[in-house]
Design a protein around this motif. Structure first.
Motif, PDB file in Angstrom:
ATOM      1  N   UNK A 230      -3.735  64.781  89.591  1.00  0.00           N
ATOM      2  CA  UNK A 230      -2.734  65.121  88.584  1.00  0.00           C
ATOM      3  C   UNK A 230      -1.465  64.301  88.758  1.00  0.00           C
ATOM      4  N   UNK A 231      -0.728  64.175  87.657  1.00  0.00           N
ATOM      5  CA  UNK A 231       0.578  63.504  87.733  1.00  0.00           C
ATOM      6  C   UNK A 231       1.551  64.409  88.487  1.00  0.00           C
TER       7      UNK A 231
ATOM      8  N   UNK B   2      -6.738  65.804  83.166  1.00  0.00           N
ATOM      9  CA  UNK B   2      -5.971  67.018  83.466  1.00  0.00           C
ATOM     10  C   UNK B   2      -6.343  68.200  82.565  1.00  0.00           C
TER      11      UNK B   2
ATOM     12  N   UNK C 295      -8.971  73.563  84.433  1.00  0.00           N
ATOM     13  CA  UNK C 295      -9.471  74.925  84.693  1.00  0.00           C
ATOM     14  C   UNK C 295     -10.996  74.994  84.690  1.00  0.00           C
TER      15      UNK C 295
ATOM     16  N   UNK D  45      -5.775  73.652  77.319  1.00  0.00           N
ATOM     17  CA  UNK D  45      -7.009  74.422  77.508  1.00  0.00           C
ATOM     18  C   UNK D  45      -6.865  75.477  78.600  1.00  0.00           C
ATOM     19  N   UNK D  46      -5.652  75.626  79.161  1.00  0.00           N
ATOM     20  CA  UNK D  46      -5.483  76.618  80.227  1.00  0.00           C
ATOM     21  C   UNK D  46      -5.307  78.019  79.621  1.00  0.00           C
ATOM     22  N   UNK D  47      -6.413  78.780  79.610  1.00  0.00           N
ATOM     23  CA  UNK D  47      -6.392  80.088  78.932  1.00  0.00           C
ATOM     24  C   UNK D  47      -5.494  81.090  79.647  1.00  0.00           C
TER      25      UNK D  47
ATOM     26  N   UNK E 295       2.656  67.226  86.282  1.00  0.00           N
ATOM     27  CA  UNK E 295       1.677  68.310  86.179  1.00  0.00           C
ATOM     28  C   UNK E 295       1.809  69.234  87.388  1.00  0.00           C
TER      29      UNK E 295
ATOM     30  N   UNK F  52       3.006  73.209  87.200  1.00  0.00           N
ATOM     31  CA  UNK F  52       2.063  74.266  87.588  1.00  0.00           C
ATOM     32  C   UNK F  52       2.454  74.941  88.904  1.00  0.00           C
TER      33      UNK F  52
ATOM     34  N   UNK G   4      -5.967  61.291  86.420  1.00  0.00           N
ATOM     35  CA  UNK G   4      -5.084  62.307  85.832  1.00  0.00           C
ATOM     36  C   UNK G   4      -5.344  62.483  84.331  1.00  0.00           C
TER      37      UNK G   4
ATOM     38  N   UNK H  52       0.818  70.047  78.975  1.00  0.00           N
ATOM     39  CA  UNK H  52       0.054  69.266  79.954  1.00  0.00           C
ATOM     40  C   UNK H  52      -1.429  69.633  79.926  1.00  0.00           C
ATOM     41  N   UNK H  53      -1.741  70.871  79.607  1.00  0.00           N
ATOM     42  CA  UNK H  53      -3.140  71.280  79.502  1.00  0.00           C
ATOM     43  C   UNK H  53      -3.305  72.438  78.515  1.00  0.00           C
TER      44      UNK H  53
ATOM     45  N   UNK I 262       4.674  77.465  87.586  1.00  0.00           N
ATOM     46  CA  UNK I 262       3.936  78.494  86.838  1.00  0.00           C
ATOM     47  C   UNK I 262       3.296  79.485  87.811  1.00  0.00           C
TER      48      UNK I 262
END
Lengths: 349, 334
Positions: free
Chosen positions: B40-41, A30, A34, B77-79, B44, B48, A27, B74-75, B51
């Motif tokens: 993933x936890x 994470x 993407x 980098x999620x565009x 997370x 999501x 994890x 949590x992320x 989302x």
């Protein structure tokens, strides 16, 4: 970790290392949610350069291929619009959406490029790729400046995605979505006063973006657009990056990945032989983890699939035994490249 | 960073929140046989799942704005989440000043993330207000003076909004801190190139500045590269600036053998050869001698490169020799 003993390839450990990444990840990764396709690419390409593609069982091979094809974004069923086409990097947003916010389910150039590379390495014939749609997806992402955005909505545009777009066009053997003149102009404008090439015009020259730029010129057959002074300057800037291994910018620390980025740039300019292979090799091996496999950017730090693959492909460029040869422009093995050339012949006839 | 729970003890999953009971979570559909699976936890997955649900229903509300914050924590980098958040900001008419504060906090935690800098840039474009950008990037560069993202954002802001005024001072401070900071030298070039222009006077000033820095640390590629770069704008070329050539000869005479000095003299020789303007200091013989010195003594790691250049100058030598002979023949003929 005792690096003194690291002078030989821990081949078996690296194979296991990549196999682990193909299965399940902790994890703590994470933030790569993407971009899982790129992790798959580093692992599959890594196994390929190790000459161990057969370590991936036929069952796992078909699982990877099926998983990838599920990430292909197809033309809009109602309108036929292809501007969102490409590969997603994971199934995080792989859901049915209303026309209103359909744009959130879209391809990403780096994922399309690395996805195609995986399919080639696994021997897939790309017959389930909607080539026209992917090329329209590429076309929708070129900016007026000549560079490319990664996705249609909400992403930056720079040299990395110029390279990805060039690779996709080359692999699909179709340049109708890529304005070569504009892209070449962007590359030339991004050459710095020190003759290295940056992410965008006037930014600092960088080993990674210099690779993206030069590989693009090579794939589009535009290397002759560089002046003699620019070629001489680029060779100088690139060979200067060698300390023992290679650094990405002047006065920055050495890092395993630049043995590929800088090495492949020099290879494209037919000048890699002007560097010191022995020192390069020794540095990369210092970053090898003999016990659990993998390479890291610096000695005694955490390994990751990207540095492992680029370390290996960097070694392959200088003829390390036990590794398959690399096609530097596309960053895949020559073996995968030969397979691509066969596909090209089939498509023409 | 987020106002709901860095501490998981206080965390209440969305699926247990009464105010979200009207929403059915949408789990990720990764197909029957996924690979490179991230374990993933639970948190997370929960965030999501919700989302995806709001993305599917296209809900645009304050609670979703809040949800995107959790998703980005949590992320970052999620565009897609960032882009949806921007759509929300517009739709809800949110105060963009508070959003600037928020993204500043995220940048402080993830200064090398492409998406956060992109978000920042879009906000500044919307507001048409760059007043915070020099300070923000300045702070990031204090942490890491070579942070590529910070430099890129800074150059964009300076160029778009014309913020050149104090930039040379900023650059000078960085170069004073670390004369080997190549990013700072690049920024110096950026400022002169876009703002001051390469007039004779500015060129001269920059030459003085650079020579002083080279005198301080001679083995510094960044300064030598800058010197070569600024001479692109000197009509007399590499070999025509007497201040520089005599500076180099002085260093050489004083036993400086920095590879960058020797390489620079080689380049001056090359320029002189090409212009057919060689002299006792700058000619093919000298270039050959220096290439050999670099290859065998002062820059051995690049010995193959220097030997390769050496061959080029040997060719010039023999051309020169045959030209000399031809001239001699002519004289004899007469």
């Amino acid at each position: 970790m005792n690096n003194e003993g690291n002078k030989d390839m821990a081949h078996r450990q690296h194979v296991k290392y990549f196999m682990r990444f193909l299965n399940i990840l902790p994890s703590s990764l994470s933030s790569h949610d993407t971009t899982r396709v790129t992790i798959a690419y580093f692992s599959v390409a890594g196994l390929d350069v190790l000459g161990s593609i057969s370590a991936i069982s036929l069952d796992l091979r078909s699982r990877i291929i099926e998983w990838l094809y599920r990430l292909q974004v197809h033309p809009d069923k109602e309108t036929g619009d292809m501007s969102l086409c490409g590969f997603q990097g994971s199934s995080t947003i792989n859901i049915r959406l209303d026309p209103d916010n359909n744009q959130f389910r879209c391809g990403h150039l780096a994922m399309t490029y690395t996805g195609l590379c995986i399919l080639l390495a696994l021997g897939d014939d790309l017959s389930r790729i909607n080539r026209t749609a992917l090329i329209q997806g590429v076309k929708a992402l070129q900016t007026d400046e000549g560079n490319f955005s990664a996705t249609l909505s909400g992403c930056e545009s720079d040299m990395r995605f110029v390279y990805c777009a060039a690779c996709i066009s080359y692999i699909l053997n179709d340049w109708s979505g890529f304005d070569i003149e504009k892209a070449t102009d962007y590359v030339i404008k991004s050459i710095g006063y020190d003759y290295g090439i940056a992410q965008c015009p006037e930014l600092e020259s960088h080993g990674g973006t210099t690779f993206c730029a030069l590989a693009t010129l090579a794939l589009t057959d535009q290397l002759d657009k560089l002046s003699e002074a620019q070629i001489d300057g680029l060779k100088r800037w690139l060979v200067y990056r060698q300390i023992d291994g290679f650094q990405g910018r002047p006065n920055k620390p050495v890092d395993t990945c630049y043995s590929f980025w800088v090495g492949a740039s020099l290879k494209i300019l037919n000048a890699l032989q002007l560097t010191n292979y022995g020192s390069n090799r020794r540095y990369v091996y210092e970053t090898q983890d003999m016990v659990v496999g993998g390479f890291s950017k610096w000695p005694d730090t955490c390994t990751d699939p990207m540095h492992t693959y680029l370390g290996l492909s960097g070694l392959s460029l200088i003829g390390e035994s036990g590794l398959l040869e690399i096609e530097p422009r596309l960053n895949i093995t020559k073996r995968a490249y030969e397979h691509l050339k066969c596909l090209h012949e089939q498509w023409v006839s | 960073m987020s106002d709901c729970g860095d501490s998981d003890v206080l965390w209440i999953p969305y699926k247990e929140r009464p105010e979200w009971s009207d929403v059915t979570p949408v789990p990720e559909d990764d197909g029957p046989n996924p690979v490179v699976v991230i374990a993933h936890s639970e948190k997370f997955e929960d965030v999501y799942d919700y989302f995806r649900a709001v993305l599917q229903s296209n809900e645009k509300s304050e609670r979703v704005l809040h949800l995107t914050k959790d998703a980005l924590e949590l992320n970052p980098a999620n565009y897609t989440v960032w882009q949806y958040r921007r759509d929300l900001l517009k739709h809800l008419n949110t105060d963009l000043r508070t959003e600037l504060d928020y993204v500043e906090a995220v940048i402080k935690n993830s200064p090398k993330n492409y998406q956060v800098w992109h978000h920042r840039r879009v906000l500044v474009e919307w507001l048409q207000d760059p007043t915070m950008e020099l300070e923000l990037t300045g702070d990031a560069l204090l942490q890491d003076p070579k942070n590529y993202h910070a430099w890129q954002h800074r150059q964009w802001a300076i160029k778009t909004f014309g913020l050149y005024e104090k930039e040379l001072d900023f650059v000078d401070n960085l170069i004073t801190d670390d004369v080997r900071n190549n990013s700072a030298w690049n920024q110096r070039y950026f400022v002169v190139n876009n703002n001051l222009g390469w007039s004779d006077l500015i060129c001269q000033q920059e030459v003085c500045y650079t020579l002083e820095k080279i005198n301080f640390v001679k083995n510094n590629e960044s300064a030598w590269n800058y010197l070569r770069g600024l001479l692109i704008h000197d009509k007399r070329g590499l070999s025509g600036n007497a201040v520089i050539t005599s500076f180099c000869e002085e260093l050489y005479k004083n036993k400086c053998r920095s590879p960058f000095l020797l390489a620079f003299i080689i380049d001056v020789c090359e320029d002189a050869i090409k212009k057919k303007d060689t002299n006792c200091f700058h000619n093919a013989d000298r270039a050959v001698e220096l290439c050999q010195a670099l290859a065998t003594r002062y820059d051995k790691i690049r010995s193959k490169y220097w030997n390769y250049l050496c061959e080029r100058y040997k060719k010039y030598q023999s051309e020169q020799l045959s030209n000399d002979n031809k001239t001699n023949d002519l004289i004899i003929d007469e």
